[in-house]
Design a protein around this motif. Sequence first.
Motif, PDB file in Angstrom:
ATOM      1  N   ALA A   1      38.053  42.473  40.048  1.00  0.00           N
ATOM      2  CA  ALA A   1      37.206  43.468  38.886  1.00  0.00           C
ATOM      3  C   ALA A   1      38.533  43.630  38.883  1.00  0.00           C
ATOM      4  N   TYR A   2      39.275  44.427  40.419  1.00  0.00           N
ATOM      5  CA  TYR A   2      40.609  44.797  40.279  1.00  0.00           C
ATOM      6  C   TYR A   2      41.632  44.340  39.820  1.00  0.00           C
TER       7      TYR A   2
ATOM      8  N   HIS B   1      41.467  41.962  37.177  1.00  0.00           N
ATOM      9  CA  HIS B   1      41.251  41.899  35.867  1.00  0.00           C
ATOM     10  C   HIS B   1      41.595  43.731  35.247  1.00  0.00           C
ATOM     11  N   TYR B   2      41.189  44.746  35.751  1.00  0.00           N
ATOM     12  CA  TYR B   2      41.818  46.075  35.332  1.00  0.00           C
ATOM     13  C   TYR B   2      43.073  45.822  35.567  1.00  0.00           C
TER      14      TYR B   2
ATOM     15  N   ALA C   1      44.281  44.502  32.363  1.00  0.00           N
ATOM     16  CA  ALA C   1      43.962  45.012  31.354  1.00  0.00           C
ATOM     17  C   ALA C   1      44.973  46.349  30.884  1.00  0.00           C
ATOM     18  N   HIS C   2      45.025  47.251  31.893  1.00  0.00           N
ATOM     19  CA  HIS C   2      46.039  48.496  32.040  1.00  0.00           C
ATOM     20  C   HIS C   2      46.962  47.641  31.513  1.00  0.00           C
TER      21      HIS C   2
END
Length: 115
Positions: free
Chosen positions: A14-15, A17-18, A21-22
């Motif tokens: 999840a991190y 992907h975060y 995305a950023h």
Amino acid sequence: MGMPSGDTPAKAQAYYHYLQAHQQTMQHPDTWHVRWLDLAWLWGFVAVLCVVTLLWIWQYRTTRQRTGIYPVDRFGGYTTELAGPATFFFLLLTAILTAFAVVLILGHIIWGQKF
């Protein structure tokens, strides 16, 4: 908020992907497009170079060559060549092209290649 521990694969994923995305949203998302100003500079430079070359040829062919210390060279009896000093137009063109090259080279050395 501190750095996530990533103690489970789901949290790490999840991190990840975060962060991805950023990173993707930092730039303006554009599809392919034409940069008209760049094309105008390119073709404008080509057009100016062609016009200046034609003006140089016209000036060279219409200016009467000075005789004197420069003898006429003959090749095989048919072809002749009259040497002469460089014209003002040629010297000006050479100075402008040399200045352009120096600015371009120094710009790339100082600021890096931008394209």
